[in-house]
Structures are given as C-alpha cells and as structure tokens.
Design a protein around this motif. Structure first.
Motif, PDB file in Angstrom:
ATOM      1  N   THR A  22       0.816  -1.211   0.000  1.00 47.51           N
ATOM      2  CA  THR A  22       0.000   0.000   0.000  1.00 47.51           C
ATOM      3  C   THR A  22       0.849   1.260   0.000  1.00 47.51           C
ATOM      4  O   THR A  22       0.675   2.141  -0.858  1.00 47.51           O
ATOM      5  N   LEU A  23       1.766   1.391   0.952  1.00 45.12           N
ATOM      6  CA  LEU A  23       2.561   2.614   1.048  1.00 45.12           C
ATOM      7  C   LEU A  23       3.412   2.880  -0.194  1.00 45.12           C
ATOM      8  O   LEU A  23       3.455   4.025  -0.670  1.00 45.12           O
ATOM      9  N   PRO A  24       4.108   1.879  -0.759  1.00 48.18           N
ATOM     10  CA  PRO A  24       4.852   2.182  -1.992  1.00 48.18           C
ATOM     11  C   PRO A  24       3.963   2.617  -3.160  1.00 48.18           C
ATOM     12  O   PRO A  24       4.369   3.458  -3.963  1.00 48.18           O
ATOM     13  N   MET A  25       2.743   2.076  -3.248  1.00 51.63           N
ATOM     14  CA  MET A  25       1.892   2.391  -4.390  1.00 51.63           C
ATOM     15  C   MET A  25       1.202   3.741  -4.252  1.00 51.63           C
ATOM     16  O   MET A  25       0.725   4.301  -5.252  1.00 51.63           O
ATOM     17  N   ILE A  26       1.103   4.278  -3.033  1.00 56.04           N
ATOM     18  CA  ILE A  26       0.491   5.597  -2.847  1.00 56.04           C
ATOM     19  C   ILE A  26       1.541   6.628  -2.440  1.00 56.04           C
ATOM     20  O   ILE A  26       1.207   7.647  -1.838  1.00 56.04           O
ATOM     21  N   ARG A  27       2.814   6.363  -2.782  1.00 54.46           N
ATOM     22  CA  ARG A  27       3.889   7.273  -2.364  1.00 54.46           C
ATOM     23  C   ARG A  27       3.674   8.679  -2.898  1.00 54.46           C
ATOM     24  O   ARG A  27       3.902   9.671  -2.210  1.00 54.46           O
ATOM     25  N   ARG A  28       3.244   8.808  -4.123  1.00 54.20           N
ATOM     26  CA  ARG A  28       3.033  10.134  -4.703  1.00 54.20           C
ATOM     27  C   ARG A  28       1.899  10.867  -4.006  1.00 54.20           C
ATOM     28  O   ARG A  28       1.973  12.082  -3.799  1.00 54.20           O
ATOM     29  N   SER A  29       0.858  10.169  -3.620  1.00 51.86           N
ATOM     30  CA  SER A  29      -0.228  10.801  -2.871  1.00 51.86           C
ATOM     31  C   SER A  29       0.242  11.229  -1.483  1.00 51.86           C
ATOM     32  O   SER A  29      -0.177  12.279  -0.975  1.00 51.86           O
ATOM     33  N   ILE A  30       1.108  10.445  -0.875  1.00 53.65           N
ATOM     34  CA  ILE A  30       1.657  10.820   0.431  1.00 53.65           C
ATOM     35  C   ILE A  30       2.466  12.110   0.305  1.00 53.65           C
ATOM     36  O   ILE A  30       2.347  13.023   1.130  1.00 53.65           O
ATOM     37  N   GLY A  31       3.294  12.201  -0.734  1.00 55.94           N
ATOM     38  CA  GLY A  31       4.085  13.413  -0.922  1.00 55.94           C
ATOM     39  C   GLY A  31       3.212  14.634  -1.162  1.00 55.94           C
ATOM     40  O   GLY A  31       3.462  15.716  -0.610  1.00 55.94           O
ATOM     41  N   THR A  32       2.180  14.487  -1.996  1.00 53.85           N
ATOM     42  CA  THR A  32       1.276  15.607  -2.259  1.00 53.85           C
ATOM     43  C   THR A  32       0.552  16.033  -0.989  1.00 53.85           C
ATOM     44  O   THR A  32       0.444  17.234  -0.688  1.00 53.85           O
ATOM     45  N   ASN A  33       0.052  15.072  -0.230  1.00 57.80           N
ATOM     46  CA  ASN A  33      -0.672  15.391   0.996  1.00 57.80           C
ATOM     47  C   ASN A  33       0.240  16.072   2.013  1.00 57.80           C
ATOM     48  O   ASN A  33      -0.159  17.044   2.662  1.00 57.80           O
ATOM     49  N   LEU A  34       1.460  15.571   2.178  1.00 60.59           N
ATOM     50  CA  LEU A  34       2.385  16.176   3.131  1.00 60.59           C
ATOM     51  C   LEU A  34       2.726  17.608   2.740  1.00 60.59           C
ATOM     52  O   LEU A  34       2.802  18.494   3.604  1.00 60.59           O
ATOM     53  N   MET A  35       2.936  17.849   1.456  1.00 60.04           N
ATOM     54  CA  MET A  35       3.278  19.196   1.015  1.00 60.04           C
ATOM     55  C   MET A  35       2.146  20.177   1.278  1.00 60.04           C
ATOM     56  O   MET A  35       2.353  21.256   1.848  1.00 60.04           O
ATOM     57  N   LEU A  36       0.928  19.816   0.898  1.00 62.25           N
ATOM     58  CA  LEU A  36      -0.207  20.719   1.086  1.00 62.25           C
ATOM     59  C   LEU A  36      -0.515  20.926   2.566  1.00 62.25           C
ATOM     60  O   LEU A  36      -0.800  22.048   3.004  1.00 62.25           O
ATOM     61  N   ASN A  37      -0.455  19.853   3.356  1.00 58.94           N
ATOM     62  CA  ASN A  37      -0.735  19.989   4.780  1.00 58.94           C
ATOM     63  C   ASN A  37       0.319  20.828   5.491  1.00 58.94           C
ATOM     64  O   ASN A  37      -0.003  21.636   6.376  1.00 58.94           O
ATOM     65  N   THR A  38       1.577  20.640   5.120  1.00 59.53           N
ATOM     66  CA  THR A  38       2.641  21.399   5.765  1.00 59.53           C
ATOM     67  C   THR A  38       2.514  22.883   5.470  1.00 59.53           C
ATOM     68  O   THR A  38       2.629  23.727   6.378  1.00 59.53           O
ATOM     69  N   LEU A  39       2.285  23.239   4.222  1.00 59.81           N
ATOM     70  CA  LEU A  39       2.157  24.649   3.866  1.00 59.81           C
ATOM     71  C   LEU A  39       0.952  25.279   4.552  1.00 59.81           C
ATOM     72  O   LEU A  39       0.998  26.441   4.978  1.00 59.81           O
ATOM     73  N   GLN A  40      -0.151  24.523   4.677  1.00 59.36           N
ATOM     74  CA  GLN A  40      -1.324  25.063   5.359  1.00 59.36           C
ATOM     75  C   GLN A  40      -1.065  25.227   6.853  1.00 59.36           C
ATOM     76  O   GLN A  40      -1.473  26.229   7.466  1.00 59.36           O
ATOM     77  N   THR A  41      -0.365  24.276   7.457  1.00 57.86           N
ATOM     78  CA  THR A  41      -0.124  24.326   8.893  1.00 57.86           C
ATOM     79  C   THR A  41       0.833  25.454   9.250  1.00 57.86           C
ATOM     80  O   THR A  41       0.699  26.080  10.312  1.00 57.86           O
ATOM     81  N   LEU A  42       1.821  25.718   8.406  1.00 54.13           N
ATOM     82  CA  LEU A  42       2.762  26.794   8.684  1.00 54.13           C
ATOM     83  C   LEU A  42       2.070  28.154   8.768  1.00 54.13           C
ATOM     84  O   LEU A  42       2.580  29.068   9.441  1.00 54.13           O
TER      85      LEU A  42
END
Length: 323
Positions: A239-259
């Motif tokens: 699961t995690l290797p196949m959704i790696r790109r979604s994890i990266g997108t989610n982390l980027m958007l969440n981090t920028l919003q949280t900052l």
C-alpha cells in the motif's frame, strides 16, 4: 533471420563489391521554418494560460516582490514619515531575538505534531478503516470528519477552547472518570492547539488517501493475502509504496497550510501563556500590529516563506521519485 545484401553482378558474371554509402553533410543549416513553427507551437500552448499567468503575476509575484523590498527597510506602522533602507539589519535582529527563535521552534513542533504526524497518520488510518467498514459507518464517519474541516477556523477555535479550558468538556469527562484534570491551555498549550489542528484538518488527508487507496488494483492485495501476507506487511510493502506520490502531495499541502495557521491558535491561546504557543504567524502579527514594526515583521514573513519553500523542495523531490 537477416540476409546479407546482394552484390550486383558484372558483365562477366562476377559479383562486384558494393560502392561506398553516400556521405551525409556534416552540418545542416537551421531551417527558419522549423524555428517559426516551434515558436508558434509554444505561443499556442501559452495563450490559454495567459490569464492565469497575469493573475499570478499581479496577485502573487508583485506582492512578494514588494514584501521583499519592505523587509530591507525600517518601515513602521505609525510615528514615521519616511522609511530608509537598512539592508540585512532586520534579519540579524531576528536571529538574535530569543522570542523569534522560540517562535521558530514552536512552529516546527506544531507542524510536526499536527501535520506530519497527526493529520497524515490519522487520515491514512481513517481511509484504510473506511474501506473495510459498512456503508452506514463510512457515511457517518465521513460526515463527522468533514464537518470539522468545513467549519470556519474561528468557530473551530472557539469549540476547541471550550473543550480544553479549565471548566471545559475534557476536564468534565476526566472528573467523571475520577482522573486528575488540569488547565490544558496553560500547562500544555502547544499540544492543545496541535490537537485542535489535527481535529480540524484530518478530513483533507482522509479524502486524499481514500482516493489513492481506491486506485490500488484489488488483484494485488488479494494475491498478497493468498501468499499469507498480513495486514501490516501488505500496508508496508504494497500500500505505502503504491500511494507514495499521494503521500508526498498530501504532506506538502498539509505542511504549507499548517505553517500559516493563525486564527485557530489566536482564538484558543493568543500565543500564551507568555509565548508558550506563539508560532511565527502570531509573532509576525505582534511585531507588525502591536509593535508597529512592519519592516521587521515582513523580514520574518520572508523567513517563514523560505521555510515553506524548503519543505516544498523536499516533497517535490519525493514526488519525482518513481515507485
């Protein structure tokens, strides 16, 4: 199976050796028509994007450029007729200020706890569990989580303030369970506001991961189950290797919003007690509108922009990595 090229036969019936291949020109002069076609193709692709590019230039690039100019001046909100250029003095002042360094540390703690760990992990867990739940449970859970997400930031801040305050809901539950209670907004303010941001923003991660998990072919997970792989092994190796790109997108958007979270923390603690929950957005607000130091506050804003850019570069490198 390839065959050798036939040699031409001479008048006496003997075969003659093939002649040398025609020599290609070493350098072909550029064709002006190709250059015009390439330029026309580029302009054709840019034409539909031109309105968006103009809007980005007017409302993003120009304000950022003006803020970059202000950051190198001593501009003040009141009591000043003209501003002067001070170079890197505002940045040197920031790195010598203990309150600024404390705000940087609390911003990183708030971002890691509420975005990288809280929203990301809880969103993935909810998306995974909802795949196996029945339709009524999925509907009820999705409605509750999304309701917290669509609430205005100020309303969510007041709700979580009522939950964590000394006479609030959390202490009432602890008293009912005969457990010790405390003033959470005074003793653990950064943890309280981090939990509030997790409660409010987990829905976005849940929706991103739900869409990503639905794209995984069922044949792969079924084959792993047949091979005897348990749930944790399927999650880690499939699961995690196949959704790696979604994890990266989610982390980027969440981090920028949280900052950039301001209203939630301001309503709950206003950065207090003291400066125990004063993140960089609250520190900038204090310097700009309470101390009237617009130039210094803008320099701090540029440093926060730099931190967000560094996170974006890291996540973009993750997105370019192929699974």
């Amino acid at each position: 199976m390839t065959t050798a090229p036939r040699q031409a036969a001479g008048p006496d019936g003997t075969k003659s050796a093939p002649g040398p291949a025609p020599r290609q020109p070493a350098h072909q002069p550029p064709n002006p028509r190709n250059d015009h076609r390439t330029l026309r193709r580029i302009l054709t692709h840019l034409l539909p994007l031109s309105p968006a590019l103009v809007l980005l230039l007017l409302f993003l690039a120009v304000p950022i450029g003006y803020c970059a100019y202000i950051a190198f001046t001593d501009l003040q909100l009141t009591g000043q007729a003209h501003s002067s250029f001070v170079g890197f003095a505002n940045f040197r002042t920031a790195f010598k200020d203990s309150e600024f360094l404390n705000a940087v540390w609390l911003t990183l703690v708030f971002t890691v706890l509420s975005s990288l760990i809280g929203q990301n992990t809880l969103g993935l867990a909810l998306a995974t569990l909802m795949q196996r739940a029945s339709k009524p449970i999925r509907t009820l859970t999705g409605a509750i989580v999304i309701t917290a997400w669509v609430l205005p930031e100020v309303v969510a801040g007041f709700l979580l303030y009522a939950f964590f305050r000394r006479e609030g809901t959390l202490n009432a539950i602890l008293d009912w369970l005969h457990l010790p209670s405390q003033n959470w907004l005074f003793t653990l303010p950064i943890l309280a506001v981090s939990f509030a941001n997790v409660w409010r923003g987990t829905a976005f991660s849940m929706l991103v991961y739900s869409a990503a998990l639905n794209e995984i072919p069922k044949e792969i997970t079924e084959a792993a189950e047949v091979d005897g792989a348990g749930g944790w092994r399927r999650m880690w190796h499939i699961t995690l290797p196949m959704i790696r790109r979604s994890i990266g997108t989610n982390l980027m958007l969440n981090t920028l919003q949280t900052l950039s979270v301001f209203g939630l923390i301001w309503v709950m603690t206003r950065g207090g007690p003291g400066n125990k929950s004063q993140t960089l957005p609250l520190y900038m607000y204090e310097q700009a509108f309470q101390n009237s130091m617009i130039g210094y506050a803008t320099a701090v804003a540029l440093l926060l922009l730099l931190v967000g850019s560094l996170f974006s570069v890291i996540y973009m490198r993750l997105l370019r990595t192929e699974v």
